[in-house]
Design an enzyme around this catalytic site. Structure first.
Site, mmCIF file in Angstrom:
data_model
loop_
_atom_site.group_PDB
_atom_site.id
_atom_site.type_symbol
_atom_site.label_atom_id
_atom_site.label_comp_id
_atom_site.label_asym_id
_atom_site.label_seq_id
_atom_site.Cartn_x
_atom_site.Cartn_y
_atom_site.Cartn_z
ATOM 1 N N GLN A 1 2.015 -5.974 -3.195
ATOM 2 C CA GLN A 1 2.407 -6.159 -1.910
ATOM 3 C C GLN A 1 3.621 -5.191 -1.692
ATOM 4 O O GLN A 1 3.769 -4.420 -2.436
ATOM 5 C CB GLN A 1 2.640 -7.534 -1.399
ATOM 6 C CG GLN A 1 1.420 -8.257 -1.333
ATOM 7 C CD GLN A 1 0.760 -8.704 -2.606
ATOM 8 O OE1 GLN A 1 1.556 -9.557 -3.488
ATOM 9 N NE2 GLN A 1 -0.362 -8.452 -2.934
ATOM 10 N N LYS B 1 1.922 2.115 -5.247
ATOM 11 C CA LYS B 1 2.518 1.594 -6.419
ATOM 12 C C LYS B 1 1.388 2.141 -7.735
ATOM 13 O O LYS B 1 2.013 2.353 -8.716
ATOM 14 C CB LYS B 1 2.479 -0.080 -6.395
ATOM 15 C CG LYS B 1 3.541 -0.198 -5.104
ATOM 16 C CD LYS B 1 3.596 -1.738 -4.950
ATOM 17 C CE LYS B 1 2.568 -2.376 -4.475
ATOM 18 N NZ LYS B 1 2.231 -1.963 -2.842
ATOM 19 N N ASP C 1 1.042 -1.331 0.104
ATOM 20 C CA ASP C 1 -0.063 0.051 -0.036
ATOM 21 C C ASP C 1 0.857 1.319 -0.050
ATOM 22 O O ASP C 1 0.272 2.244 0.659
ATOM 23 C CB ASP C 1 -1.025 -0.137 1.206
ATOM 24 C CG ASP C 1 -1.812 -1.157 1.363
ATOM 25 O OD1 ASP C 1 -2.246 -1.666 0.087
ATOM 26 O OD2 ASP C 1 -2.151 -1.743 2.215
ATOM 27 N N GLY D 1 -4.598 -4.337 -3.836
ATOM 28 C CA GLY D 1 -5.638 -3.254 -4.031
ATOM 29 C C GLY D 1 -4.678 -1.881 -4.542
ATOM 30 O O GLY D 1 -3.969 -1.372 -3.856
ATOM 31 N N HIS D 2 -4.557 -1.671 -5.831
ATOM 32 C CA HIS D 2 -3.884 -0.556 -6.186
ATOM 33 C C HIS D 2 -4.899 0.441 -6.410
ATOM 34 O O HIS D 2 -5.713 0.448 -7.741
ATOM 35 C CB HIS D 2 -2.992 -1.074 -7.394
ATOM 36 C CG HIS D 2 -1.979 -2.072 -6.872
ATOM 37 N ND1 HIS D 2 -1.002 -2.497 -7.851
ATOM 38 C CD2 HIS D 2 -1.522 -2.623 -5.866
ATOM 39 C CE1 HIS D 2 -0.379 -3.279 -7.275
ATOM 40 N NE2 HIS D 2 -0.668 -3.472 -6.038
HETATM 41 P P1 GDP Z 1 -0.698 0.339 -3.619
HETATM 42 O O1 GDP Z 1 -1.270 -0.817 -3.205
HETATM 43 O O2 GDP Z 1 0.777 0.407 -3.355
HETATM 44 O O3 GDP Z 1 -1.092 0.631 -4.986
HETATM 45 O O4 GDP Z 1 -1.278 1.512 -2.654
HETATM 46 P P2 GDP Z 1 -3.077 1.830 -2.419
HETATM 47 O O5 GDP Z 1 -3.550 1.966 -3.407
HETATM 48 O O6 GDP Z 1 -3.428 0.538 -1.516
HETATM 49 O O7 GDP Z 1 -2.816 2.734 -1.101
HETATM 50 C C1 GDP Z 1 -2.651 4.074 -1.132
HETATM 51 C C2 GDP Z 1 -3.428 4.905 -0.977
HETATM 52 O O8 GDP Z 1 -2.758 6.463 -0.549
HETATM 53 C C3 GDP Z 1 -4.361 5.294 -1.949
HETATM 54 O O9 GDP Z 1 -5.627 5.332 -1.184
HETATM 55 C C4 GDP Z 1 -3.885 6.323 -2.622
HETATM 56 O O10 GDP Z 1 -4.967 6.875 -3.309
HETATM 57 C C5 GDP Z 1 -3.244 7.055 -1.665
HETATM 58 N N1 GDP Z 1 -2.435 7.908 -2.116
HETATM 59 C C6 GDP Z 1 -1.025 7.643 -2.902
HETATM 60 N N2 GDP Z 1 -0.208 8.551 -2.896
HETATM 61 C C7 GDP Z 1 -0.650 9.626 -2.107
HETATM 62 C C8 GDP Z 1 -0.013 10.751 -1.616
HETATM 63 O O11 GDP Z 1 1.023 11.243 -1.808
HETATM 64 N N3 GDP Z 1 -0.758 11.255 -0.592
HETATM 65 C C9 GDP Z 1 -1.923 11.089 -0.024
HETATM 66 N N4 GDP Z 1 -2.492 11.808 0.736
HETATM 67 N N5 GDP Z 1 -2.483 9.802 -0.713
HETATM 68 C C10 GDP Z 1 -1.711 9.230 -1.569
HETATM 69 P P1 IMO Z 2 -0.972 -4.263 -2.304
HETATM 70 O O1 IMO Z 2 -0.361 -4.853 -3.682
HETATM 71 C C1 IMO Z 2 -0.852 -4.496 2.030
HETATM 72 C C2 IMO Z 2 -1.137 -8.431 3.632
HETATM 73 C C3 IMO Z 2 -2.376 -9.277 4.376
HETATM 74 C C4 IMO Z 2 -1.605 -10.083 5.371
HETATM 75 C C5 IMO Z 2 -0.597 -10.764 4.488
HETATM 76 C C6 IMO Z 2 -1.039 -11.904 3.786
HETATM 77 O O2 IMO Z 2 -2.174 -3.507 -2.315
HETATM 78 O O3 IMO Z 2 0.222 -3.401 -1.743
HETATM 79 P P2 IMO Z 2 -2.553 -12.785 1.789
HETATM 80 O O4 IMO Z 2 -3.913 -12.357 1.427
HETATM 81 O O5 IMO Z 2 -1.569 -12.285 0.849
HETATM 82 O O6 IMO Z 2 -2.369 -14.185 2.229
HETATM 83 O O7 IMO Z 2 -2.261 -11.819 3.118
HETATM 84 O O8 IMO Z 2 -0.366 -9.723 3.466
HETATM 85 N N1 IMO Z 2 -1.196 -8.079 2.097
HETATM 86 C C7 IMO Z 2 -1.150 -6.937 2.017
HETATM 87 N N2 IMO Z 2 -1.037 -5.694 2.778
HETATM 88 N N3 IMO Z 2 -0.940 -4.598 0.679
HETATM 89 C C8 IMO Z 2 -1.198 -5.455 -0.022
HETATM 90 O O9 IMO Z 2 -1.083 -5.492 -1.516
HETATM 91 C C9 IMO Z 2 -1.350 -6.845 0.640
HETATM 92 N N4 IMO Z 2 -1.490 -8.189 0.081
HETATM 93 C C10 IMO Z 2 -1.532 -8.834 1.181
HETATM 94 O O10 IMO Z 2 -2.847 -8.183 4.970
HETATM 95 O O11 IMO Z 2 -1.173 -9.534 6.441
HETATM 96 MG MG MG Z 3 -2.847 -1.603 -1.682
#
Ligand code: GDP
Ligand code: IMO
Ligand code: MG
Length: 423
Positions: free
Chosen positions: A224, A16, A13, A40-41
């Site tokens: 991840q 990416k 998270d 979840g991207h």
């Molecule tokens: P990913 O899994 O690495 O793609 O990241 P996620 O989407 O799960 O989580 C990142 C969260 O931070 C999302 O809700 C994005 O919309 C938000 N986000 C990304 N970059 C920024 C930033 O620079 N500032 C803020 N406030 N939110 C951001």
């Molecule tokens: P993105 O790509 C954050 C965590 C789960 C759990 C562990 C194992 O959005 O960054 P799993 O379902 O893979 O067996 O869970 O890994 N986890 C993540 N945490 N971002 C993710 O993906 C994750 N994918 C798995 O919360 O702790």
């Molecule tokens: Mg994510």
């Protein structure tokens, strides 16, 4: 041409999805190399927010091709929902989304096994996203799995049935009560397969290596984060794939000497969702503020993310394991308004001060040692030029660059595509 990699350096998270979307204009192909719908991207642009789980984050651009690599595990049910969401927004994907025949399929019973395994572990549970990731990769390495390419065989349903029957027997071993309607699960799975079949299945390693020879540019998208890597993460509280740079080679069939830049994404602080050790975790109002301002809720499960200070020891470890050549710092805007910021620069471990990540980082063994930084008050979210960034933030970034010996090339100051400052 070479391949660049983009991956998360913390516990996922990091942002990416946003950065892949920002960089897609520079590439011909975006290729996801591991993970599945546990990811979840999030992408935000033109006033819309999209969350992708399995589909590469380059899908919203007109020309780039998007490849789901062999290292990915696909749940046809979730994949169908992702595609339908794109349909609703009139995003055309049919000609630019290609699926590796060697990608493994998540069966409904993999999800049931995930739930049974987690329930039976009680307090020791991993905190899995319950998407069936672990059981699917277990079947892959156990040489029992079903792959996308199997759907082109006449007997694919027999294979499905044989594996499902085996899983049902395995479910009996867990002494837990998991409710399910197998017929309904199967019907839903078959609808997902039908939707999946509307896309082109490819021998992705051939496709990508030919593209390299033709001079095409490829960005490999990780899921991840490095601390969730099956080998190098905080085992057993990890996911079941190699989230680190090596995973891009095995997950796409690309040789190590084809890789040029490795983009390492990190948050200006740290978050983690699910169980497992987290040395710099905050349990006070500071952590609560980070979570609130940063909207730290899982993009896949909606669970609140645990928050804490930046852990430079862990970050340096991730930089090393991945061979990161460029850093990208996300969510600096969330730290605006704190008087003092702390960065963990060493650990107290069994009475000694250490500067590396030890084998066991359970809280009883480890205490973070912090260096303090002056905070900044300015709201960063409207800033577009590096010259306008507050000096205290510049000092914070320069310290990270000095410690990691890698330049910070992008500073993200908000979720929108446009809130991205090139350094
Ligand atoms: P990913 O899994 O690495 O793609 O990241 P996620 O989407 O799960 O989580 C990142 C969260 O931070 C999302 O809700 C994005 O919309 C938000 N986000 C990304 N970059 C920024 C930033 O620079 N500032 C803020 N406030 N939110 C951001
Ligand atoms: P993105 O790509 C954050 C965590 C789960 C759990 C562990 C194992 O959005 O960054 P799993 O379902 O893979 O067996 O869970 O890994 N986890 C993540 N945490 N971002 C993710 O993906 C994750 N994918 C798995 O919360 O702790
Ligand atoms: Mg994510």
């Amino acid at each position: 041409m070479a391949v660049d990699l983009l991956l998360g350096l913390q516990w996922g998270d990091e942002g990416k999805g946003k950065i892949v979307d920002v960089l897609t204009q520079n590439y011909d192909i975006i290729a996801r190399f591991q993970g599945g719908p546990n990811a979840g991207h999030t992408l935000v642009f033109d006033g819309n927010k999209y969350v992708l789980h399995t589909i590469p984050s380059g899908i919203f651009h007109k020309t780039a091709l998007n490849v789901v690599g062999n290292g990915v595990v696909i749940d046809p049910v979730i994949f169908k929902k992702e595609l339908e969401n794109l349909d609703q927004h009139n995003i055309n994907y049919t000609d630019k989304l290609l699926i590796s025949r060697k990608a493994h399929l998540i069966l409904p019973t993999h999800r049931l096994l995930d739930a049974a395994s987690e329930t039976s572990k009680g307090k020791a549970k991993i905190g899995s996203t319950l998407k069936g990731i672990g059981p699917t990769y277990m079947d892959k390495t156990g040489r029992n799995g079903m792959r996308v390419g199997d759907l082109e065989l006449d007997d694919w349903k027999d294979r499905y049935k044989a594996l499902t029957d085996k899983h049902i027997k395995m479910l009996d071993f867990f002494d837990v009560d998991i409710q399910y309607d197998l017929d309904e699960l199967e019907a839903e799975f078959c609808r997902g397969i039908d939707k999946l079949r509307t896309l082109e299945f490819i021998d992705s390693e051939e496709f990508l290596n030919s593209a390299i020879k033709e001079g095409k540019t490829i960005l490999a998208e990780g899921a991840q984060g490095s601390l969730l890597d099956i080998d190098f993460g905080t085992y057993p509280f990890v996911t079941s794939s190699n989230t680190t740079a090596a995973g891009a080679c095995t997950g796409l069939g690309i040789a190590p000497n084809r890789i040029k830049d490795v983009f390492g994404i990190f948050k200006a602080y740290t978050t983690r969702v699910g169980s497992g050790p987290f040395p710099t975790e905050l349990f006070d109002e500071v952590g609560e503020t980070m979570g609130r301002v940063g909207h730290e809720f899982g993009a896949t499960t909606g669970r609140p993310r645990r928050c804490g200070w930046l852990d430079l020891v862990a970050l340096k470890y991730a930089v090393q394991v991945n061979g990161v050549t460029q850093l990208m710092m996300m969510k600096g805007d969330v730290l605006s308004g704190f008087d003092t910021l702390k960065v963990c620069t060493a650990y107290k471990y069994k009475g000694e001060t250490i500067q590396h990540l030890p084998y066991n980082i359970e809280p009883e063994n480890i205490e973070p040692i912090y260096t303090d930084f002056k905070g900044w008050a300015a709201d960063l979210t409207g800033m577009t030029e590096k010259e306008t960034l507050p000096q205290n933030l510049v000092d914070y970034i320069q310290f990270i660059e000095k410690e990691t010996e890698v330049p910070v090339k992008i500073v993200s100051v908000g979720p929108d595509r446009k809130q991205t400052i090139m350094m």
